[in-house]
Design a protein around this motif. Structure first.
Motif, PDB file in Angstrom:
ATOM      1  N   LEU A 279       0.826  -1.204   0.000  1.00  0.00           N
ATOM      2  CA  LEU A 279       0.000   0.000   0.000  1.00  0.00           C
ATOM      3  C   LEU A 279       0.863   1.257   0.000  1.00  0.00           C
ATOM      4  O   LEU A 279       0.554   2.241  -0.656  1.00  0.00           O
ATOM      5  N   LEU A 280       1.938   1.217   0.760  1.00  0.00           N
ATOM      6  CA  LEU A 280       2.919   2.297   0.793  1.00  0.00           C
ATOM      7  C   LEU A 280       4.282   1.620   0.860  1.00  0.00           C
ATOM      8  O   LEU A 280       4.574   0.909   1.821  1.00  0.00           O
ATOM      9  N   THR A 281       5.114   1.836  -0.136  1.00  0.00           N
ATOM     10  CA  THR A 281       6.304   1.014  -0.376  1.00  0.00           C
ATOM     11  C   THR A 281       7.121   0.755   0.872  1.00  0.00           C
ATOM     12  O   THR A 281       7.427  -0.388   1.213  1.00  0.00           O
ATOM     13  N   ASP A 282       7.494   1.790   1.586  1.00  0.00           N
ATOM     14  CA  ASP A 282       8.392   1.628   2.725  1.00  0.00           C
ATOM     15  C   ASP A 282       7.688   1.799   4.056  1.00  0.00           C
ATOM     16  O   ASP A 282       8.322   2.028   5.068  1.00  0.00           O
ATOM     17  N   ARG A 283       6.335   1.638   4.065  1.00  0.00           N
ATOM     18  CA  ARG A 283       5.625   1.938   5.297  1.00  0.00           C
ATOM     19  C   ARG A 283       4.485   0.986   5.627  1.00  0.00           C
ATOM     20  O   ARG A 283       4.256   0.672   6.791  1.00  0.00           O
ATOM     21  N   PHE A 284       3.751   0.468   4.630  1.00  0.00           N
ATOM     22  CA  PHE A 284       2.517  -0.246   4.945  1.00  0.00           C
ATOM     23  C   PHE A 284       2.257  -1.315   3.877  1.00  0.00           C
ATOM     24  O   PHE A 284       2.078  -1.006   2.700  1.00  0.00           O
ATOM     25  N   HIS A 285       2.251  -2.593   4.320  1.00  0.00           N
ATOM     26  CA  HIS A 285       1.880  -3.716   3.469  1.00  0.00           C
ATOM     27  C   HIS A 285       0.689  -4.428   4.110  1.00  0.00           C
ATOM     28  O   HIS A 285       0.590  -4.495   5.338  1.00  0.00           O
ATOM     29  N   ILE A 286      -0.192  -4.976   3.282  1.00  0.00           N
ATOM     30  CA  ILE A 286      -1.319  -5.752   3.802  1.00  0.00           C
ATOM     31  C   ILE A 286      -1.262  -7.154   3.190  1.00  0.00           C
ATOM     32  O   ILE A 286      -1.136  -7.316   1.983  1.00  0.00           O
ATOM     33  N   ALA A 287      -1.317  -8.177   4.054  1.00  0.00           N
ATOM     34  CA  ALA A 287      -1.311  -9.572   3.600  1.00  0.00           C
ATOM     35  C   ALA A 287      -2.634 -10.216   3.992  1.00  0.00           C
ATOM     36  O   ALA A 287      -3.291  -9.777   4.944  1.00  0.00           O
ATOM     37  N   TRP A 288      -3.040 -11.285   3.251  1.00  0.00           N
ATOM     38  CA  TRP A 288      -4.323 -11.903   3.568  1.00  0.00           C
ATOM     39  C   TRP A 288      -4.394 -13.343   3.083  1.00  0.00           C
ATOM     40  O   TRP A 288      -3.659 -13.767   2.193  1.00  0.00           O
ATOM     41  N   THR A 289      -5.305 -14.081   3.727  1.00  0.00           N
ATOM     42  CA  THR A 289      -5.698 -15.423   3.303  1.00  0.00           C
ATOM     43  C   THR A 289      -7.210 -15.525   3.441  1.00  0.00           C
ATOM     44  O   THR A 289      -7.771 -15.127   4.470  1.00  0.00           O
ATOM     45  N   VAL A 290      -7.865 -16.040   2.409  1.00  0.00           N
ATOM     46  CA  VAL A 290      -9.324 -16.176   2.404  1.00  0.00           C
ATOM     47  C   VAL A 290      -9.698 -17.619   2.708  1.00  0.00           C
ATOM     48  O   VAL A 290      -9.124 -18.557   2.148  1.00  0.00           O
ATOM     49  N   ASP A 291     -10.669 -17.801   3.614  1.00  0.00           N
ATOM     50  CA  ASP A 291     -11.224 -19.117   3.920  1.00  0.00           C
ATOM     51  C   ASP A 291     -12.725 -19.057   3.632  1.00  0.00           C
ATOM     52  O   ASP A 291     -13.530 -18.697   4.493  1.00  0.00           O
ATOM     53  N   GLU A 292     -13.086 -19.388   2.374  1.00  0.00           N
ATOM     54  CA  GLU A 292     -14.492 -19.297   1.961  1.00  0.00           C
ATOM     55  C   GLU A 292     -15.384 -20.207   2.792  1.00  0.00           C
ATOM     56  O   GLU A 292     -16.507 -19.845   3.152  1.00  0.00           O
ATOM     57  N   GLY A 293     -14.873 -21.415   3.113  1.00  0.00           N
ATOM     58  CA  GLY A 293     -15.682 -22.371   3.857  1.00  0.00           C
ATOM     59  C   GLY A 293     -16.077 -21.871   5.226  1.00  0.00           C
ATOM     60  O   GLY A 293     -17.168 -22.175   5.723  1.00  0.00           O
ATOM     61  N   SER A 294     -15.205 -21.088   5.848  1.00  0.00           N
ATOM     62  CA  SER A 294     -15.489 -20.549   7.187  1.00  0.00           C
ATOM     63  C   SER A 294     -16.006 -19.117   7.137  1.00  0.00           C
ATOM     64  O   SER A 294     -16.161 -18.487   8.194  1.00  0.00           O
ATOM     65  N   ASN A 295     -16.237 -18.592   5.912  1.00  0.00           N
ATOM     66  CA  ASN A 295     -16.706 -17.209   5.755  1.00  0.00           C
ATOM     67  C   ASN A 295     -15.778 -16.239   6.486  1.00  0.00           C
ATOM     68  O   ASN A 295     -16.217 -15.374   7.242  1.00  0.00           O
ATOM     69  N   LYS A 296     -14.482 -16.388   6.247  1.00  0.00           N
ATOM     70  CA  LYS A 296     -13.514 -15.628   7.041  1.00  0.00           C
ATOM     71  C   LYS A 296     -12.351 -15.174   6.164  1.00  0.00           C
ATOM     72  O   LYS A 296     -11.917 -15.881   5.255  1.00  0.00           O
ATOM     73  N   ILE A 297     -11.847 -13.991   6.450  1.00  0.00           N
ATOM     74  CA  ILE A 297     -10.599 -13.522   5.852  1.00  0.00           C
ATOM     75  C   ILE A 297      -9.644 -13.145   6.979  1.00  0.00           C
ATOM     76  O   ILE A 297     -10.051 -12.534   7.976  1.00  0.00           O
ATOM     77  N   THR A 298      -8.403 -13.583   6.839  1.00  0.00           N
ATOM     78  CA  THR A 298      -7.354 -13.191   7.778  1.00  0.00           C
ATOM     79  C   THR A 298      -6.542 -12.083   7.133  1.00  0.00           C
ATOM     80  O   THR A 298      -6.062 -12.221   6.003  1.00  0.00           O
ATOM     81  N   LEU A 299      -6.407 -10.971   7.830  1.00  0.00           N
ATOM     82  CA  LEU A 299      -5.652  -9.815   7.348  1.00  0.00           C
ATOM     83  C   LEU A 299      -4.471  -9.571   8.270  1.00  0.00           C
ATOM     84  O   LEU A 299      -4.616  -9.602   9.500  1.00  0.00           O
ATOM     85  N   GLU A 300      -3.318  -9.321   7.678  1.00  0.00           N
ATOM     86  CA  GLU A 300      -2.121  -9.024   8.466  1.00  0.00           C
ATOM     87  C   GLU A 300      -1.604  -7.648   8.065  1.00  0.00           C
ATOM     88  O   GLU A 300      -1.230  -7.421   6.915  1.00  0.00           O
ATOM     89  N   PHE A 301      -1.619  -6.726   9.003  1.00  0.00           N
ATOM     90  CA  PHE A 301      -1.120  -5.372   8.799  1.00  0.00           C
ATOM     91  C   PHE A 301       0.366  -5.378   9.140  1.00  0.00           C
ATOM     92  O   PHE A 301       0.762  -5.724  10.257  1.00  0.00           O
ATOM     93  N   ARG A 302       1.204  -4.958   8.188  1.00  0.00           N
ATOM     94  CA  ARG A 302       2.655  -4.971   8.372  1.00  0.00           C
ATOM     95  C   ARG A 302       3.182  -3.583   8.040  1.00  0.00           C
ATOM     96  O   ARG A 302       2.952  -3.074   6.945  1.00  0.00           O
ATOM     97  N   GLY A 303       3.876  -2.966   9.003  1.00  0.00           N
ATOM     98  CA  GLY A 303       4.333  -1.613   8.704  1.00  0.00           C
ATOM     99  C   GLY A 303       5.239  -1.017   9.746  1.00  0.00           C
ATOM    100  O   GLY A 303       5.622  -1.649  10.729  1.00  0.00           O
TER     101      GLY A 303
END
Length: 660
Positions: A279-303
């Motif tokens: 999202l911002l090269t040297d400041r903010f990255h967002i990572a994720w994994t989607v689990d459709e079966g559990s109706n869930k998304i995991t988001l990891e804020f890295r910065g």
């Protein structure tokens, strides 16, 4: 001669760089023990209890792998887990050519016989290094008692310790501070006026040494210089050309000292989530994994994140562009009260400060009608200025304020970085998304590069001259940008919203008034109470935050108002310059333009007569929002008549007394 000196100086810099880029004493290289997890890396002992792994690789395909110090050459026979220091779990994730610093929980490296990557459950060793029985760890060098026997200016220290090639520590240092121009001093041979000053602090080379009484003082040698380049360390007075005391540094003192390793050069290990977007090269990255079966998304804020600073990311308020208003975002931060991670569900229904009473503005979902907090904090940690916070949230909309996360195409998102204000809510972002940003949550995304910490430089606040109006003077009050860390946040030492009062064109100046005098404030802060984001009535109060209308009954009962409330049509200073780019307020203000948004040109008027019982310190503030204004200092008016009468009486009495 000058050329020769330059060559010598370059050689010294090269030699000192070679001395400080090592990582300690090599313990060994990883060798795989039958199970391939793409493990590699060189392990060094930095000191008795610290290991440094250079270029570590591990595929993360294990849910039980830990760093392990074994009490024998067979790790399965017993030992201790070495924590990775991220505050969440000792289980290893994915590492791609990362440098890692590890600290033993107890004991010394030489208390152990092996260092391995071990499955703690099955006791299977994935890779192991045997620690030699005669292994020596680097140790700080103790130079001993410091100071002349005659104690010039009472200079003495119980010990002087070489911590690493750049840092030297004085233990229980005494110095009376009376030397006219004394500094820490080093160089070749013994002290004289031609050697090298060691500034303390490093960025102020002219600051003379203060008084010390039993202090522990750590000094850092200047750039291009290490203990391998000098023969002594001491205190020297330039003005008196006098040696206050020194110690010689022998070759044996430098043989096996710990290396200097800058922790900030250590990046975060790569995420083990499937997808990542910068999202911002040297400041903010967002990572994720989607689990459709559990109706869930995991988001990891890295910065890169300071305490009390937030990262926000979520679904845009518009399906066709990035829009903050109407967006459904998750906000994460580290609370300064306990340094623990926090995460909260936000719906941004207006571009304004949160008003908890009615849930308008940038408010958490749970403060708004029909909303609840649907963000689950999984874990978070900070390491060397780098931050990771992982959350989970539903893919579907769990309430009226949430947005569905679609996984079948591009979705417009919004994000921002800012500070949490003292009420625990987000302040206006100081780093917003630029342009339109979209993410395809259902399509594999390339991994983000490693984030590396950068120096956390907090800019100095601007110096705003105080206003000292005469009795009867008129002052103007207009809304404008708060100036970020150089403005409201730095001056008032608290987070505002993003707007603040400009008095007579100055950003939150302190105002000095006198009791018994009248002062008129002409107010242009907005007069349409239905537009809460731009409604800023002006008043004077005894609390430093203001915002009377958004407070609870109990909070209102503890506040005293010292003026009426004045409204006026909205006028606002506007601009998009970054305040951190300007060393002074005048240069920043020159980039702003004043805009008025009402057909009415007449400001609201507040005539304030300062009563005799007004406290010495009150505040001008916004009646609707908190953290818009600053201090008013109140003093007694100078009444010349009683003083003059007293003086005349004293003279008359003296004349009468002398004539007797």
């Amino acid at each position: 001669m000058a050329i020769l000196l330059s060559i010598v100086q370059l050689m010294l810099v090269a030699l000192s760089s070679a001395a400080i880029t090592n990582f300690g004493n090599l313990v060994g290289e990883f060798e795989r023990d039958g199970t391939s997890h793409q493990i590699s890396g060189s392990v060094f002992a930095v000191d008795q209890a610290t290991l440094y792994i250079q270029g570590f690789n591990f595929d993360g395909e294990s849910d039980c792998a830990v760093f392990y110090a074994g009490t024998s050459d067979d790790p399965s026979s017993g030992g201790d887990v070495i924590p990775v220091g991220d505050g969440m779990s000792d289980i290893l994730g994915v590492y791609r050519n990362e440098d890692i610093m590890l600290s033993l929980s107890s004991g010394k490296i030489t208390d152990y016989a092996s260092f391995s990557i071990l499955c703690e459950e099955s006791k299977e060793s994935f890779a192991k290094i045997t620690i030699p029985g005669n292994f020596e760890t680097p140790e700080p060098a103790h130079l001993g008692d410091f100071g002349f026997e005659r104690r010039v200016h009472n200079v003495h220290a119980d010990d002087v310790i070489i911590l690493n090639p750049k840092q030297i520590q004085f233990v229980n240092l005494d110095y009376d501070g009376r030397g006219p121009k004394a500094f820490f001093w080093t160089g070749d041979g013994t002290p004289d006026s031609g050697d090298i000053k060691v500034p303390l602090p490093a960025d102020n080379p002219d600051k003379i040494l203060p008084k010390y009484s039993g202090a522990t003082v750590t000094i850092t040698l200047p750039d291009g210089l290490t203990v391998f380049d000098v023969d002594f360390i001491g205190i020297w007075c330039i003005a008196a050309r006098q040696n206050f005391g020194h110690l010689l540094i022998k070759d044996s003192d430098r043989n096996n000292i710990p290396p200097l390793i800058e922790p900030a050069t250590t990046p975060l290990p790569a995420t083990n989530l499937e997808n990542c977007k910068v999202l911002l090269t040297d400041r903010f990255h967002i990572a994720w994994t989607v689990d459709e079966g559990s109706n869930k998304i995991t988001l990891e804020f890295r910065g890169i994140l300071s305490l009390n600073e937030y990262l926000a990311f979520g679904i845009s308020g518009s399906p066709t562009e990035t829009s903050m208003v109407g967006s459904d975002v998750s906000v994460v931060w580290f609370d300064p009260s306990d340094s623990e991670p926090r995460a909260e569900d936000y719906h941004l229904n207006a571009y304004s400060q949160c008003i908890p009473n009615d849930g308008t503005g940038a408010c958490p979902d749970q403060l708004q009608q029909g909303g609840e907090d649907n963000v689950l904090l999984v874990h978070g940690f900070q390491r060397n200025g780098l931050s990771v916070i992982r959350i989970e949230r539903p893919l579907s909309a769990s309430d009226d304020l949430d947005s569905q996360i679609i996984t079948t195409g591009n979705v417009y998102v919004s994000w921002g970085i800012g500070f949490i204000n003292p009420t625990g809510h987000v302040a206006k972002h100081d780093t917003p998304a630029t342009g339109d940003v979209f993410v395809n949550f259902g399509s594999p995304s390339s991994t983000c590069p490693a984030l590396k910490a950068i120096a956390d430089v907090v800019p100095d606040p601007w110096i705003i001259e105080p206003l000292r109006p005469d009795c009867g003077d008129t002052l103007t009050a207009v809304i404008g940008p708060s100036g970020g860390q150089r403005g409201y946040q730095g001056i008032a030492n608290q987070v505002g919203w993003g707007f603040a009062w400009f008095i007579n064109g100055f950003l939150i100046p302190e105002i000095h008034v006198k009791r018994g005098c009248n002062y008129t404030f002409e107010v242009n802060g907005g007069d349409d109470e239905t537009m809460t984001g731009t409604y800023h009535p002006f008043y004077i109060t005894d609390v430093s935050d203001g915002g009377f209308l958004q407070k609870t009954a109990a909070e209102r009962s503890r506040e005293t108002k010292y003026s009426a409330v004045a409204e006026g049509p909205l006028c606002e200073y506007q601009g998009d310059s970054n305040p951190n780019d300007f060393e002074n307020f005048d240069d920043y203000k020159a980039t702003l333009t004043k805009e008025c948004f009402s057909a009415s040109s007449e400001p609201g008027t507040l005539v304030w007569q300062v009563a005799e019982d007004t406290p010495d310190l009150v505040y001008y503030q916004c009646y609707q929002h908190r953290f818009f204004g600053w201090k008013i200092h109140v003093s007694a008016a100078v009444n010349a008549t009683p003083i003059r009468s007293l003086v005349l009486f004293f003279i008359a009495f003296s004349v009468m007394f002398l004539s007797l």
